[in-house]
Design a protein around this motif. Structure first.
Motif, PDB file in Angstrom:
ATOM      1  N   LEU A 382     -10.464  50.266-118.228  1.00  0.00           N
ATOM      2  CA  LEU A 382     -11.032  51.332-117.382  1.00  0.00           C
ATOM      3  C   LEU A 382      -9.960  52.236-116.981  1.00  0.00           C
ATOM      4  N   ALA A 383      -8.795  51.831-116.344  1.00  0.00           N
ATOM      5  CA  ALA A 383      -7.727  52.882-115.987  1.00  0.00           C
ATOM      6  C   ALA A 383      -7.555  53.954-117.204  1.00  0.00           C
ATOM      7  N   GLY A 384      -7.470  53.340-118.302  1.00  0.00           N
ATOM      8  CA  GLY A 384      -6.971  54.183-119.493  1.00  0.00           C
ATOM      9  C   GLY A 384      -8.328  55.278-119.900  1.00  0.00           C
ATOM     10  N   GLY A 385      -9.540  54.967-119.435  1.00  0.00           N
ATOM     11  CA  GLY A 385     -10.775  55.864-119.854  1.00  0.00           C
ATOM     12  C   GLY A 385     -11.278  55.212-121.129  1.00  0.00           C
ATOM     13  N   ALA A 386     -11.289  53.951-121.441  1.00  0.00           N
ATOM     14  CA  ALA A 386     -11.875  53.485-122.763  1.00  0.00           C
ATOM     15  C   ALA A 386     -13.144  53.013-122.297  1.00  0.00           C
ATOM     16  N   THR A 387     -14.033  52.976-123.362  1.00  0.00           N
ATOM     17  CA  THR A 387     -15.240  52.223-123.087  1.00  0.00           C
ATOM     18  C   THR A 387     -15.038  50.888-123.185  1.00  0.00           C
ATOM     19  N   VAL A 388     -15.530  50.240-122.301  1.00  0.00           N
ATOM     20  CA  VAL A 388     -15.412  48.785-122.059  1.00  0.00           C
ATOM     21  C   VAL A 388     -16.594  48.039-122.283  1.00  0.00           C
ATOM     22  N   GLU A 440     -25.477  51.980-128.118  1.00  0.00           N
ATOM     23  CA  GLU A 440     -25.627  52.735-126.712  1.00  0.00           C
ATOM     24  C   GLU A 440     -24.236  52.947-126.224  1.00  0.00           C
ATOM     25  N   ALA A 441     -23.195  52.091-126.348  1.00  0.00           N
ATOM     26  CA  ALA A 441     -21.843  52.217-126.083  1.00  0.00           C
ATOM     27  C   ALA A 441     -21.260  53.377-126.591  1.00  0.00           C
ATOM     28  N   VAL A 442     -21.256  53.391-128.036  1.00  0.00           N
ATOM     29  CA  VAL A 442     -20.872  54.511-128.834  1.00  0.00           C
ATOM     30  C   VAL A 442     -21.382  55.815-128.417  1.00  0.00           C
ATOM     31  N   GLU A 443     -22.761  55.916-128.377  1.00  0.00           N
ATOM     32  CA  GLU A 443     -23.310  57.135-127.776  1.00  0.00           C
ATOM     33  C   GLU A 443     -22.800  57.582-126.309  1.00  0.00           C
ATOM     34  N   ALA A 444     -22.690  56.682-125.626  1.00  0.00           N
ATOM     35  CA  ALA A 444     -22.317  56.683-124.165  1.00  0.00           C
ATOM     36  C   ALA A 444     -20.516  57.183-123.906  1.00  0.00           C
ATOM     37  N   ASP A 451     -16.525  60.235-116.986  1.00  0.00           N
ATOM     38  CA  ASP A 451     -16.750  59.864-115.641  1.00  0.00           C
ATOM     39  C   ASP A 451     -15.518  59.162-115.158  1.00  0.00           C
ATOM     40  N   LEU A 452     -14.903  58.363-115.940  1.00  0.00           N
ATOM     41  CA  LEU A 452     -13.725  57.584-115.424  1.00  0.00           C
ATOM     42  C   LEU A 452     -12.548  58.539-115.194  1.00  0.00           C
ATOM     43  N   SER A 490     -21.286  54.844-109.858  1.00  0.00           N
ATOM     44  CA  SER A 490     -21.433  55.786-111.190  1.00  0.00           C
ATOM     45  C   SER A 490     -22.824  55.545-111.847  1.00  0.00           C
ATOM     46  N   GLY A 491     -22.963  56.607-112.428  1.00  0.00           N
ATOM     47  CA  GLY A 491     -24.233  56.472-113.328  1.00  0.00           C
ATOM     48  C   GLY A 491     -24.035  56.126-114.989  1.00  0.00           C
ATOM     49  N   ALA A 492     -22.697  56.175-115.082  1.00  0.00           N
ATOM     50  CA  ALA A 492     -22.344  55.870-116.531  1.00  0.00           C
ATOM     51  C   ALA A 492     -22.488  54.394-116.920  1.00  0.00           C
ATOM     52  N   GLY A 493     -22.669  53.979-118.356  1.00  0.00           N
ATOM     53  CA  GLY A 493     -22.949  52.999-118.682  1.00  0.00           C
ATOM     54  C   GLY A 493     -23.883  52.826-119.657  1.00  0.00           C
ATOM     55  N   THR A 494     -24.584  51.616-119.948  1.00  0.00           N
ATOM     56  CA  THR A 494     -25.276  51.426-120.690  1.00  0.00           C
ATOM     57  C   THR A 494     -26.770  50.752-120.123  1.00  0.00           C
ATOM     58  N   GLU A 495     -27.977  51.035-120.727  1.00  0.00           N
ATOM     59  CA  GLU A 495     -29.078  50.469-120.249  1.00  0.00           C
ATOM     60  C   GLU A 495     -29.352  49.041-120.859  1.00  0.00           C
ATOM     61  N   ILE A 496     -28.901  48.858-122.103  1.00  0.00           N
ATOM     62  CA  ILE A 496     -28.812  47.639-122.550  1.00  0.00           C
ATOM     63  C   ILE A 496     -28.163  46.601-122.062  1.00  0.00           C
ATOM     64  N   SER A 497     -27.030  47.011-121.289  1.00  0.00           N
ATOM     65  CA  SER A 497     -26.059  46.101-120.719  1.00  0.00           C
ATOM     66  C   SER A 497     -26.920  45.480-119.489  1.00  0.00           C
ATOM     67  N   ARG A 498     -27.609  46.417-118.927  1.00  0.00           N
ATOM     68  CA  ARG A 498     -28.557  45.867-117.568  1.00  0.00           C
ATOM     69  C   ARG A 498     -29.661  45.270-117.998  1.00  0.00           C
ATOM     70  N   ALA A 499     -30.235  45.407-119.246  1.00  0.00           N
ATOM     71  CA  ALA A 499     -31.342  44.695-119.936  1.00  0.00           C
ATOM     72  C   ALA A 499     -30.866  43.161-120.166  1.00  0.00           C
ATOM     73  N   LEU A 500     -29.803  43.269-120.692  1.00  0.00           N
ATOM     74  CA  LEU A 500     -29.058  42.036-121.105  1.00  0.00           C
ATOM     75  C   LEU A 500     -28.900  41.038-119.931  1.00  0.00           C
ATOM     76  N   ARG A 501     -28.559  41.733-118.784  1.00  0.00           N
ATOM     77  CA  ARG A 501     -28.305  40.836-117.680  1.00  0.00           C
ATOM     78  C   ARG A 501     -29.378  40.192-116.978  1.00  0.00           C
TER      79      ARG A 501
END
Length: 838
Positions: A382-388, A440-444, A451-452, A490-501
Motif C-alpha cells: 500500500l505504501a508503494g502504491g501497488a494493487t494489493v 477487476e484488480a487489473v482494470e482498477a 488514489d494511494l 476510499s472508493g478504490a478497490g473491487t466489487e468482487i472483493s466485497r462480493a467474495l467477503r
C-alpha cells in the motif's frame, strides 16, 4: 531523567529532553521475521528523528541485532515457556521477585539483569506486533513482564502499533488488561483491538488508534514522488530503486546484498534457473505463510497458485516469491511453502530466499501487484502504491489486514481464503472467482495507484503525528488526543472483493432481525454457562458467516445466558436470537421453537456442549448447494472427545482426556444402518429446512433419542449425504459428570434404553397396522428357532471351555513331572539334599 506525573500534554514544539529508551520487539529470532524486524527499524528511526538516539534493543540474539541495527545497544530479553501453566508460574515468580522475594528465582535468572537494564533507561517502548493473545501467549507474557518491571522501577511504558486478541483465555485476558493499565500510551492498529482495549480499560485515557509502526518507515523510503502507473520506467515508476536504496542507506538500515533466486517453470515442476525476471514485465510480488488457518496446505497452495496464474494471464507479469519468515540458508518457512505454490502454477516464477527487512521492503515497494496472506507485505505494498490482493486465512489475519487497509481509508478489500475456495454466488468454482477478482484488480490498477498516491501525504502526516505522540508518552505524560482526522474513506478497490467477503466475514452492520440467512443454528441450553461460552465461540469461529444463531434457554437462569451473548455482541453483529422458556419444555420442543424462530435455507442443531471444526458449515453448505446434489441433508465424519470438568478451581477448567472416531467404519448414512442404531448426532448434521414440510417436526413426546427418531423419518423420505475424511464435528462426552454438566446419554442411560424400545415399538405398530401380523409372526418363529440354536451353541461352548481348562491343568502337571525326572531335575534334587533344603 525525572518521570513526570501523568497529565494530558499536547505534542511539544520544543525539544524533547535527552532520553535513553529500551525497545522491546520480536527481533533476534532464529527465524528471521521481516515484519518484526521492520517494526523495530521503524521505531529506532522514528525515535532518532525526534532526538532520541540512546536506544537499547531487547533481543533474543544480541549479535544478530547488532549486525542489522547500527548505533544501538542490544541486551537479552526474557523468555517464557509455551505451556500456559508454565508461563503463568514464571510470571507469578517474577511478581514475587518484584514484591521483594529475591529468592523466588535463582540469582542466575536473566530477570535480574533485565531489571537493572530497565532501571538504567528513562522509558520503555513495546513496539508493534500481533502477538498479544493466547495463540502467542509466551510473547504476551514477555511484554506483560517487561511492563511490570518498568512500573516497578517507575519508568513510563508505551505500547505502539499493537493487535490484541482475538484469541484470549480468561487468564491471558487479565494479564493483557494489567499490561495495558501499566502503559501511559497504547496505540492499536485495528478497530477490533481498539474496541477490546477500551472494554478492558474503560477509564484509560491513553488508548488511541494508531497506524502500524512500519508504515512511516515505508513512506520514509519514498524520498521522491512516485510516477503514475504506466510510466516508461522498467518497473512502472520513475527513479524508484535508486531513491529507496539511498534512503535506506541514509537510515543506517540498508542491505544491498541480493540473495540467490531461482525461476520455477510451472509446466515442469521443480525446474530452476539462475535467470532473473524480465524487468519490462509487471512485477507481481507474492508472499504466503505456511500457516493456512483451518485449511489443508495443499488446498491453500492450489488456491494461491490459481490466483497468481490468473493475474499473470491478465497482465503478462512475472511472479516473484518474496519470503517474509525463514531461517537464513535453511530454505524453510515461507520459502518451503512458496515452492509448494510454485509447482502448482502453470506460469514461471522467481523464487527469492529470505532477505533482511530493508531489502524485502524494497522489493515490495517496487511491485505493481502484491498478493499475500502476510500482514507487512500488505503494509509495504500500500505504501508503494501497488494493487494489493490481500487473502486472510483466518480471523486473526483478517483483523490485522483490515486495520492496515483502514489506515489508507480502504475497506472491504481483504478476501478470506474460505471465499476463494468456496466462492458461492460469485462463481461456481475457484478458477472462475480468481479470474473475476484479478480482472477487476487489473482494470482498477491505475485508479488504485492514483488514489494511494493522493492519500500518501495524509498517511505520512498521520504516522508522523503518532510518533510525536509516542515520544510524549515516553516522558510519562499522557498525550492529548490527536487533532488529525482519520484518512477519508476510499472508493478504490473491487466489487468482487466485497462480493467474495459477503458470506465469509462478520457483517459490518448488525443483521436485521428478520433477515433470511443461509443457515439457522439452533442451540439448546440450560444452566451450563461454562459450556455455553465455549459453544458460542465455536459458532463464531466458523469460516462461513451467513448464519443466524437461535439460542433457546430451556428453563434455565436467563442472566448468565444474556451476559455471555452480550460479551460477544459485536462479533455476533445482530446474528443472534435469544429465547428464554419460563419452564423447561424438553430438548425436542426446544429444537422446534428454535427452528421456527429464524428463516433460512438450511438448519442444524448445535448443542451447548458440542463443537465443530471451523470448516463445518463451509463444507456442508457447499455440499448441499452443488447443482447436482439431491440429498435432503448431509452428515460429517465425527470424533468423540472425552473430557472432564474441574469445578474446584475458579474459573472451572475443562480438560480433554481422550478421543476416538465415532463409527470409524462408516462410509455412508443409510436407513438400513439407522434402524439398527443411530449413526449420527445433532452436531454432525446439516439439512434443508423444507424437509420439515415432508416429515414434520422433532417429536416432542420423546425426552430422549429424539434425534435418532428424527433421523429415521428423514432417511425414509430423502437421502443423507456423508462427508468422509477429516472429522468436522466433535461430540463432547463427560462420562463421569453428573448434574447439569452431564451428557444425557450417560446420566440418563436408562431413559435412553426405555425410549429406544418405545420408538421401535411405535414404528412396529405402524407397520403392522398397514401390513398385518403375518410376516412378523413368521419371522418371530424363525428368530426363536435361531435363538434356540444359538443358546445350544452357547451352552456347548461353555462345556468345551471347562474341558479345555481341565486339559490345560493336566498338561501342566505332566510338564512338571517330566521336569522333575529330567537330568536337570536330578541335579536339582541332589543340590537340595546337600544344602538341607526340603
Amino acid at each position: 531523567m525525572t518521570v513526570h506525573a501523568s497529565h494530558d500534554c499536547a505534542v511539544p514544539c520544543g525539544r524533547i529532553p535527552l532520553m535513553r529508551v529500551a525497545i522491546l520487539n520480536d527481533v533476534g529470532q532464529s527465524n528471521y521475521h521481516v515484519g518484526d524486524e521492520a517494526m523495530c527499524h521503524a521505531a529506532v528511526d522514528a525515535l532518532r528523528a525526534r532526538g532520541v538516539h540512546d536506544v537499547v534493543v531487547l533481543t533474543r540474539d544480541v549479535e544478530a541485532t547488532l549486525r542489522y541495527f547500527q548505533g544501538v545497544e542490544a541486551v537479552p530479553t526474557l523468555r517464557f515457556p509455551w505451556p500456559p501453566e508454565q508461563r503463568e508460574k514464571r510470571l507469578a515468580d517474577i511478581d514475587r521477585v518484584l514484591a521483594g522475594s529475591t529468592d523466588a528465582l535463582p540469582g542466575s535468572d536473566p530477570l535480574f539483569d533485565l531489571i537493572e537494564t530497565i532501571r538504567g533507561v528513562d522509558a520503555v517502548l513495546i513496539a508493534g506486533g500481533g502477538n498479544m493473545n493466547s495463540d502467542y501467549g509466551w510473547l504476551l507474557y514477555e511484554r506483560a513482564a517487561v511492563a511490570r518491571i518498568a512500573r516497578h522501577v517507575n519508568k513510563p511504558v508505551v505500547l505502539s502499533g499493537q493487535t490484541l486478541g482475538p484469541s484470549l483465555s480468561a487468564a491471558d485476558r487479565e494479564v493483557l488488561r494489567q499490561a495495558l493499565e501499566a502503559a501511559t500510551l497504547v496505540g492499536l492498529r485495528d478497530a477490533h483491538s481498539l474496541r477490546l482495549a477500551r472494554s478492558l480499560c474503560p477509564e484509560h485515557r491513553g488508548i488511541r488508534p494508531s497506524p502500524d509502526d512500519a508504515v512511516g518507515w515505508s513512506l520514509a523510503a519514498l524520498a521522491a514522488p512516485w510516477a503514475k502507473h504506466g510510466s516508461d520506467s522498467p518497473v512502472g515508476r520513475t527513479s524508484v530503486v535508486p531513491t529507496i536504496d539511498q534512503a535506506l542507506e541514509r537510515s543506517g538500515g540498508a542491505d544491498a546484498s541480493v540473495t540467490g533466486a531461482s525461476v520455477t517453470d510451472g509446466s515442469v515442476a521443480g525446474a530452476t534457473s539462475t535467470q532473473s525476471a524480465d524487468p519490462t514485465r509487471p512485477r507481481i510480488v507474492a508472499t504466503f505463510a505456511p500457516g493456512v488457518g483451518p485449511f489443508d496446505q495443499g488446498e491453500a497452495a492450489e488456491a494461491f497458485a490459481v490466483v497468481l496464474d490468473a493475474l499473470v494471464h491478465r497482465t503478462g507479469g512475472t511472479v516473484e516469491f518474496v519470503p517474509h519468515l525463514a531461517q537464513f540458508g535453511e530454505h524453510d518457512g515461507d520459502e518451503e511453502f512458496h515452492r509448494k505454490v510454485a509447482v502448482r502454477m502453470h506460469s514461471p516464477s522467481v523464487q527469492r530466499e529470505i532477505e533482511t527487512a530493508p531489502t524485502s521492503l524494497r522489493r515490495t515497494l517496487t511491485a505493481d501487484y502484491v498478493v499475500t496472506t502476510r500482514y507487512h507485505p500488505l503494509v509495504f505494498g500500500l505504501a508503494g502504491g501497488a494493487t494489493v490482493l490481500p487473502i486472510a486465512v483466518d480471523n486473526f489475519a483478517e483483523v490485522r489486514m483490515a486495520g492496515a487497509c483502514a489506515t489508507w481509508g480502504i475497506t472491504g478489500q481483504v478476501v478470506p481464503l474460505a471465499a476463494l475456495i468456496t466462492p458461492r454466488a460469485v462463481a461456481w468454482d475457484l478458477r472462475e472467482a480468481a479470474q473475476k477478482w484479478t480482472q477487476e484488480a487489473v482494470e482498477a490498477q491505475d485508479a488504485i495507484a492514483d488514489d494511494l498516491l493522493a492519500r500518501r501525504p495524509d498517511v505520512r502526516e498521520l504516522t508522523d503525528a503518532w510518533w510525536d505522540t509516542v515520544v510524549v508518552g515516553l516522558t510519562g505524560s499522557t498525550p492529548a488526543p490527536s487533532s488529525l482526522p482519520p484518512v477519508a474513506p476510499s472508493g478504490a478497490g473491487t466489487e468482487i472483493s466485497r462480493a467474495l467477503r459477503r458470506d465469509w466475514t462478520r457483517p459490518e452492520t448488525p443483521l436485521p432481525q428478520q433477515a433470511r440467512t443461509t443457515v439457522a443454528i439452533v442451540m439448546r441450553t440450560k444452566d451450563r454457562g461454562l459450556l455455553l461460552g465455549r459453544a458460542l465461540d465455536d459458532v463464531l469461529g466458523q469460516t462461513f458467516a451467513d448464519w443466524r444463531l437461535v439460542l433457546v434457554n430451556d428453563g434455565g437462569d436467563p442472566t448468565p445466558v444474556d451476559a455471555l451473548v452480550a460479551e460477544r455482541e459485536h462479533e455476533f453483529a445482530g446474528r443472534t436470537t435469544v429465547l428464554h422458556n419460563g419452564r423447561s419444555v424438553g430438548m425436542e420442543a426446544a429444537s422446534n421453537i428454535g427452528v421456527r424462530a429464524a428463516d433460512s435455507e438450511f438448519v442444524c442443531v448445535h448443542d451447548d456442549d458440542d463443537r465443530w471444526h471451523p470448516l463445518f458449515l463451509q463444507r456442508t453448505v457447499a455440499h448441499l448447494e452443488r447443482p447436482s446434489c439431491t440429498d435432503g441433508g448431509v452428515m460429517v465424519r465425527t470424533e468423540i472427545v472425552y473430557e472432564r470438568v474441574d469445578t474446584d478451581v475458579e474459573p472451572p477448567v475443562i480438560t480433554e482426556t481422550g478421543r476416538e472416531v465415532f463409527w470409524p467404519q462408516l462410509q455412508a448414512i443409510t436407513l438400513a444402518d439407522l434402524v439398527s442404531i443411530n449413526r449420527g448426532v445433532p452436531i454432525s448434521f446439516l439439512y434443508r429446512r423444507n424437509m420439515h414440510r415432508v416429515i414434520g417436526d422433532f417429536d416432542e413426546t420423546l425426552p430422549a433419542v429424539g434425534d435418532w427418531e428424527f433421523h429415521l423419518r428423514f432417511a425414509q423420505a430423502a437421502t443423507i449425504g456423508f462427508l468422509d475424511g477429516q472429522p468436522l464435528a466433535y461430540w463432547q462426552q463427560r462420562p463421569d459428570e453428573t448434574g447439569e454438566l452431564a451428557n444425557s446419554m450417560h446420566a440418563g442411560a436408562q431413559v435412553h434404553r426405555r425410549y429406544d424400545l418405545a420408538v421401535r415399538e411405535r414404528h412396529f405398530q405402524e407397520w403392522t397396522r398397514d401390513n398385518g401380523l403375518g410376516l412378523p409372526l413368521f419371522m418371530a418363529r424363525e428368530f426363536q428357532s435361531v435363538q434356540h440354536r444359538l443358546d445350544a451353541l452357547e451352552r456347548q461352548n461353555a462345556e468345551l471351555t471347562v474341558l479345555l481348562r481341565e486339559q490345560q491343568r493336566e498338561l501342566h502337571n505332566v510338564a512338571n513331572v517330566l521336569a522333575d525326572n529330567s537330568f536337570f531335575g536330578f541335579i536339582k534334587r541332589k543340590l537340595r539334599r546337600f544344602f538341607g533344603i526340603a
